[in-house]
Design a protein around this motif. Structure first.
Motif, PDB file in Angstrom:
ATOM      1  N   VAL A  41       3.912  76.666 -22.228  1.00 26.01           N
ATOM      2  CA  VAL A  41       3.381  76.851 -23.573  1.00 26.01           C
ATOM      3  C   VAL A  41       2.025  77.535 -23.529  1.00 26.01           C
ATOM      4  CG1 VAL A  41       2.521  75.651 -25.615  1.00 26.01           C
ATOM      5  CG2 VAL A  41       4.665  74.934 -24.565  1.00 26.01           C
ATOM      6  N   LEU A  42       1.136  77.042 -22.681  1.00 23.02           N
ATOM      7  CA  LEU A  42      -0.212  77.581 -22.628  1.00 23.02           C
ATOM      8  C   LEU A  42      -0.228  79.047 -22.222  1.00 23.02           C
ATOM      9  CD1 LEU A  42      -2.124  74.575 -21.036  1.00 23.02           C
ATOM     10  CD2 LEU A  42      -2.263  75.374 -23.385  1.00 23.02           C
ATOM     11  N   ASP A  43       0.750  79.459 -21.468  1.00 26.55           N
ATOM     12  CA  ASP A  43       0.804  80.850 -21.028  1.00 26.55           C
ATOM     13  C   ASP A  43       1.250  81.779 -22.143  1.00 26.55           C
ATOM     14  OD1 ASP A  43      -0.073  80.272 -18.514  1.00 26.55           O
ATOM     15  OD2 ASP A  43       1.939  80.215 -17.614  1.00 26.55           O
ATOM     16  N   THR A  44       1.940  81.247 -23.146  1.00 30.02           N
ATOM     17  CA  THR A  44       2.544  82.114 -24.155  1.00 30.02           C
ATOM     18  C   THR A  44       2.026  81.908 -25.567  1.00 30.02           C
ATOM     19  OG1 THR A  44       4.347  80.511 -24.460  1.00 30.02           O
ATOM     20  CG2 THR A  44       4.689  82.279 -22.850  1.00 30.02           C
ATOM     21  N   LEU A  45       1.302  80.799 -25.815  1.00 30.22           N
ATOM     22  CA  LEU A  45       0.899  80.508 -27.186  1.00 30.22           C
ATOM     23  C   LEU A  45      -0.604  80.256 -27.290  1.00 30.22           C
ATOM     24  CD1 LEU A  45       3.845  78.169 -28.222  1.00 30.22           C
ATOM     25  CD2 LEU A  45       3.526  80.545 -28.852  1.00 30.22           C
ATOM     26  N   ALA A  46      -1.055  80.040 -28.519  1.00 32.65           N
ATOM     27  CA  ALA A  46      -2.472  79.828 -28.779  1.00 32.65           C
ATOM     28  C   ALA A  46      -2.972  78.562 -28.096  1.00 32.65           C
ATOM     29  CB  ALA A  46      -2.684  79.714 -30.290  1.00 32.65           C
ATOM     30  N   PRO A  47      -4.282  78.465 -27.830  1.00 35.02           N
ATOM     31  CA  PRO A  47      -4.808  77.313 -27.075  1.00 35.02           C
ATOM     32  C   PRO A  47      -4.790  75.996 -27.836  1.00 35.02           C
ATOM     33  CG  PRO A  47      -6.586  78.756 -27.771  1.00 35.02           C
ATOM     34  CD  PRO A  47      -5.311  79.475 -28.067  1.00 35.02           C
ATOM     35  N   ASN A  48      -4.905  76.023 -29.181  1.00 35.18           N
ATOM     36  CA  ASN A  48      -4.930  74.771 -29.930  1.00 35.18           C
ATOM     37  C   ASN A  48      -3.512  74.430 -30.394  1.00 35.18           C
ATOM     38  OD1 ASN A  48      -5.222  77.098 -31.499  1.00 35.18           O
ATOM     39  ND2 ASN A  48      -5.927  75.943 -33.265  1.00 35.18           N
ATOM     40  N   ILE A  49      -2.778  73.721 -29.554  1.00 39.12           N
ATOM     41  CA  ILE A  49      -1.352  73.517 -29.797  1.00 39.12           C
ATOM     42  C   ILE A  49      -0.944  72.058 -29.706  1.00 39.12           C
ATOM     43  CG2 ILE A  49      -0.731  75.806 -28.940  1.00 39.12           C
ATOM     44  CD1 ILE A  49       0.092  74.488 -26.327  1.00 39.12           C
ATOM     45  N   ALA A  50       0.166  71.779 -30.374  1.00 38.41           N
ATOM     46  CA  ALA A  50       0.850  70.497 -30.236  1.00 38.41           C
ATOM     47  C   ALA A  50       2.324  70.786 -30.013  1.00 38.41           C
ATOM     48  CB  ALA A  50       0.662  69.643 -31.492  1.00 38.41           C
ATOM     49  N   VAL A  51       2.965  69.948 -29.226  1.00 36.77           N
ATOM     50  CA  VAL A  51       4.383  70.110 -28.920  1.00 36.77           C
ATOM     51  C   VAL A  51       5.162  69.003 -29.613  1.00 36.77           C
ATOM     52  CG1 VAL A  51       6.119  70.305 -27.110  1.00 36.77           C
ATOM     53  CG2 VAL A  51       3.781  71.110 -26.685  1.00 36.77           C
ATOM     54  N   LEU A  52       6.188  69.401 -30.389  1.00 35.74           N
ATOM     55  CA  LEU A  52       7.023  68.435 -31.106  1.00 35.74           C
ATOM     56  C   LEU A  52       8.409  68.405 -30.484  1.00 35.74           C
ATOM     57  CD1 LEU A  52       6.323  69.485 -34.827  1.00 35.74           C
ATOM     58  CD2 LEU A  52       4.843  68.164 -33.296  1.00 35.74           C
ATOM     59  N   ASP A  53       9.056  67.224 -30.579  1.00 36.55           N
ATOM     60  CA  ASP A  53      10.462  67.180 -30.198  1.00 36.55           C
ATOM     61  C   ASP A  53      11.301  67.641 -31.384  1.00 36.55           C
ATOM     62  OD1 ASP A  53      10.696  65.090 -32.011  1.00 36.55           O
ATOM     63  OD2 ASP A  53      10.804  63.526 -30.487  1.00 36.55           O
ATOM     64  N   ASP A  54      12.627  67.590 -31.245  1.00 43.29           N
ATOM     65  CA  ASP A  54      13.476  68.137 -32.308  1.00 43.29           C
ATOM     66  C   ASP A  54      13.503  67.286 -33.563  1.00 43.29           C
ATOM     67  OD1 ASP A  54      14.861  66.037 -31.273  1.00 43.29           O
ATOM     68  OD2 ASP A  54      16.656  67.180 -30.728  1.00 43.29           O
ATOM     69  N   GLU A  55      12.842  66.108 -33.528  1.00 40.68           N
ATOM     70  CA  GLU A  55      12.728  65.270 -34.724  1.00 40.68           C
ATOM     71  C   GLU A  55      11.365  65.405 -35.384  1.00 40.68           C
ATOM     72  OE1 GLU A  55      15.137  63.519 -36.070  1.00 40.68           O
ATOM     73  OE2 GLU A  55      16.539  64.175 -34.518  1.00 40.68           O
ATOM     74  N   GLY A  56      10.457  66.147 -34.742  1.00 41.11           N
ATOM     75  CA  GLY A  56       9.128  66.338 -35.305  1.00 41.11           C
ATOM     76  C   GLY A  56       8.066  65.428 -34.734  1.00 41.11           C
ATOM     77  N   ALA A  57       8.434  64.576 -33.773  1.00 37.76           N
ATOM     78  CA  ALA A  57       7.449  63.682 -33.163  1.00 37.76           C
ATOM     79  C   ALA A  57       6.574  64.467 -32.180  1.00 37.76           C
ATOM     80  CB  ALA A  57       8.144  62.535 -32.442  1.00 37.76           C
ATOM     81  N   ILE A  58       5.270  64.150 -32.187  1.00 39.73           N
ATOM     82  CA  ILE A  58       4.332  64.819 -31.286  1.00 39.73           C
ATOM     83  C   ILE A  58       4.501  64.275 -29.872  1.00 39.73           C
ATOM     84  CG2 ILE A  58       1.896  65.199 -30.747  1.00 39.73           C
ATOM     85  CD1 ILE A  58       1.309  65.103 -33.715  1.00 39.73           C
ATOM     86  N   LEU A  59       4.803  65.174 -28.952  1.00 37.25           N
ATOM     87  CA  LEU A  59       4.930  64.791 -27.545  1.00 37.25           C
ATOM     88  C   LEU A  59       3.603  64.888 -26.820  1.00 37.25           C
ATOM     89  CD1 LEU A  59       8.245  66.669 -26.675  1.00 37.25           C
ATOM     90  CD2 LEU A  59       7.950  64.325 -27.493  1.00 37.25           C
ATOM     91  N   GLY A  60       2.718  65.716 -27.329  1.00 36.82           N
ATOM     92  CA  GLY A  60       1.414  65.872 -26.695  1.00 36.82           C
ATOM     93  C   GLY A  60       0.646  67.012 -27.319  1.00 36.82           C
ATOM     94  N   THR A  61      -0.663  66.999 -27.131  1.00 35.23           N
ATOM     95  CA  THR A  61      -1.538  68.070 -27.605  1.00 35.23           C
ATOM     96  C   THR A  61      -2.517  68.417 -26.494  1.00 35.23           C
ATOM     97  OG1 THR A  61      -3.217  66.569 -28.490  1.00 35.23           O
ATOM     98  CG2 THR A  61      -1.414  67.180 -29.971  1.00 35.23           C
ATOM     99  N   ASP A  99      17.117  73.599 -21.567  1.00 34.48           N
ATOM    100  CA  ASP A  99      18.177  73.288 -22.543  1.00 34.48           C
ATOM    101  C   ASP A  99      17.760  72.297 -23.628  1.00 34.48           C
ATOM    102  OD1 ASP A  99      19.970  75.001 -21.307  1.00 34.48           O
ATOM    103  OD2 ASP A  99      20.645  73.434 -19.911  1.00 34.48           O
ATOM    104  N   GLU A 100      16.469  71.996 -23.720  1.00 35.14           N
ATOM    105  CA  GLU A 100      15.992  71.123 -24.788  1.00 35.14           C
ATOM    106  C   GLU A 100      15.199  71.954 -25.796  1.00 35.14           C
ATOM    107  OE1 GLU A 100      16.643  67.968 -25.304  1.00 35.14           O
ATOM    108  OE2 GLU A 100      17.812  67.719 -23.472  1.00 35.14           O
ATOM    109  N   LEU A 101      15.348  71.573 -27.091  1.00 30.70           N
ATOM    110  CA  LEU A 101      14.659  72.290 -28.157  1.00 30.70           C
ATOM    111  C   LEU A 101      13.317  71.625 -28.453  1.00 30.70           C
ATOM    112  CD1 LEU A 101      14.584  74.368 -30.503  1.00 30.70           C
ATOM    113  CD2 LEU A 101      15.738  72.650 -31.912  1.00 30.70           C
ATOM    114  N   TYR A 102      12.287  72.447 -28.565  1.00 36.76           N
ATOM    115  CA  TYR A 102      10.956  71.956 -28.923  1.00 36.76           C
ATOM    116  C   TYR A 102      10.367  72.872 -29.991  1.00 36.76           C
ATOM    117  CZ  TYR A 102      11.488  69.524 -24.479  1.00 36.76           C
ATOM    118  OH  TYR A 102      11.962  68.751 -23.452  1.00 36.76           O
ATOM    119  N   ALA A 103       9.359  72.353 -30.683  1.00 35.11           N
ATOM    120  CA  ALA A 103       8.602  73.163 -31.640  1.00 35.11           C
ATOM    121  C   ALA A 103       7.135  73.156 -31.215  1.00 35.11           C
ATOM    122  CB  ALA A 103       8.744  72.612 -33.052  1.00 35.11           C
ATOM    123  N   ILE A 104       6.530  74.312 -31.236  1.00 32.18           N
ATOM    124  CA  ILE A 104       5.124  74.452 -30.887  1.00 32.18           C
ATOM    125  C   ILE A 104       4.349  74.689 -32.170  1.00 32.18           C
ATOM    126  CG2 ILE A 104       3.469  75.635 -29.422  1.00 32.18           C
ATOM    127  CD1 ILE A 104       5.855  74.313 -27.966  1.00 32.18           C
TER     128      ILE A 104
END
Length: 357
Positions: A11-31, A111-116
């Motif tokens: 994620v850090l290599d491809t997206l902005a530095p201030n990020i949060a990662v969500l699972d496919d239900e919208g729960a925050i996995l980490g920031t 093979d898992e879906l995430y939202a950044i």
């Protein structure tokens, strides 16, 4: 559930530095730390920086008028309806004006879906855009005021010159009549330039709302209006298949009328041969207006779109020098562009690029 090992660096290599990662239900996995600092500095409530908090529920509980739009966008990404979602929204306080940008992107990892999710403070950019908009508005108001206020003196000049010519007709010699003719011609040319400037300044402020426009129908109307000029010179005007676009019909008609009139005017000594066709490329329509006229030197191909910049004297060709500048402004209002490819003596092709609906 936690962020899989290796996904953080992905994620850090491809997206902005201030990020949060969500699972496919919208729960925050980490920031990351940048996200936490951003949340604290901008007083985001609640501070959605802890693992396990459902980001969608946080948005639903927000009292922001943009919360519903944010929820719909995040869910659309999580459910696979769209790949990305972006929302810019104000968050003003009594002491300051601030704007933020929310961006949500889908990604897959093993093979898992995430939202950044990323948040940006875009206040500086919005303030700059506002200053530019205010400056443009003042410029348009100035152009309108100048154009409007100059009309009356010109009418008075023309009227009095006509009065002098009629009243003192018997006393004027050939030079006197010629001088009056020159003065009237100059006043009429200035009137045409003022009207052109007025039309140019109104492209943004007085345009009609966009709607589906059949360019084939528009060009048929324009060609009908110009057919007499083409026939008088024993010329030829052909139109290929043209698309539907979203736009201001009257402005698009004006754009192509100017291009066709130029093609006929600058045909040189030979009869005008003009052809219009279109092709689609990368989500855009490119409409080409081609002629075999006198052409344009490479060094002049940029300046022809400048207001009142003429390549030929008025003795050679009539005109105000604003027609192509108006074409460019109309194309830009439609999210497109215009450019020319030409060789002196070989003709010109004007390419009008417009977004495909």
């Amino acid at each position: 559930m936690e962020i899989p090992e290796g996904l953080g660096s992905h994620v850090l290599d491809t997206l902005a530095p201030n990020i949060a990662v969500l699972d496919d239900e919208g729960a925050i996995l980490g920031t990351n730390e940048a996200w936490k600092s951003f949340a604290e500095e901008n007083e985001l409530q609640p501070l959605v920086d802890s693992v396990g908090v459902n980001y969608v529920e946080v948005c639903e509980d927000s009292d922001s008028p943009y919360a519903e739009q944010a929820v719909e966008g995040v869910r659309a990404v999580l459910e696979g309806e769209q790949e990305t979602f972006t929302l810019e929204y104000p968050c003003h306080s009594p002491d300051s004006q601030q704007w933020f940008q929310l961006t949500v992107e889908r990604t897959r990892y093993e093979d898992e879906l995430y939202a950044i999710v990323s948040h940006w403070n875009i206040t500086d950019r919005k303030l700059s855009e506002r200053r530019v908009e205010e400056s443009n508005e003042r410029l348009q108001q100035f152009a309108y005021a100048v154009s409007h206020d100059l009309q009356e003196p010109l009418r008075m000049i023309t009227s009095y010159l006509g009065l002098i010519e009629r009243r003192y007709e018997d006393e004027l010699d050939e030079d006197g009549r010629e001088f009056i003719e020159f003065a009237v011609d100059g006043a009429e040319r200035m009137r045409d330039m003022i009207e052109g400037l007025l039309e140019y300044s109104r492209v943004e402020t007085r345009g009609d709302p966009f709607e589906p426009v059949d360019l084939e129908n528009v060009l048929e109307e324009v060609s009908t209006d110009l057919q007499m000029a083409v026939d008088d010179d024993d010329g030829e005007l052909t139109i290929g298949s043209l698309p539907m676009v979203e736009g201001d019909r009257s402005q698009l008609r004006r754009l192509f009328q100017n291009l066709l009139e130029n093609a006929i005017t600058y045909s040189g000594e030979d009869p005008p041969r003009v052809h219009v066709e279109a092709e689609e490329s990368d989500g855009e329509w490119i409409v080409a207006v081609s002629d075999d006229g006198i052409g344009i030197a490479p060094g002049d191909q940029d300046r022809i779109f400048d207001v009142f910049d003429r390549l030929h004297s008025r003795e050679e060709y009539e005109g105000t020098g604003i027609g192509l500048a108006l074409c460019e402004r109309i194309a830009e209002r439609h999210g497109g562009s215009i450019e020319v490819d030409s060789e002196p003596g070989e003709g010109s092709t004007f390419f009008v690029t417009l977004p495909a609906p």
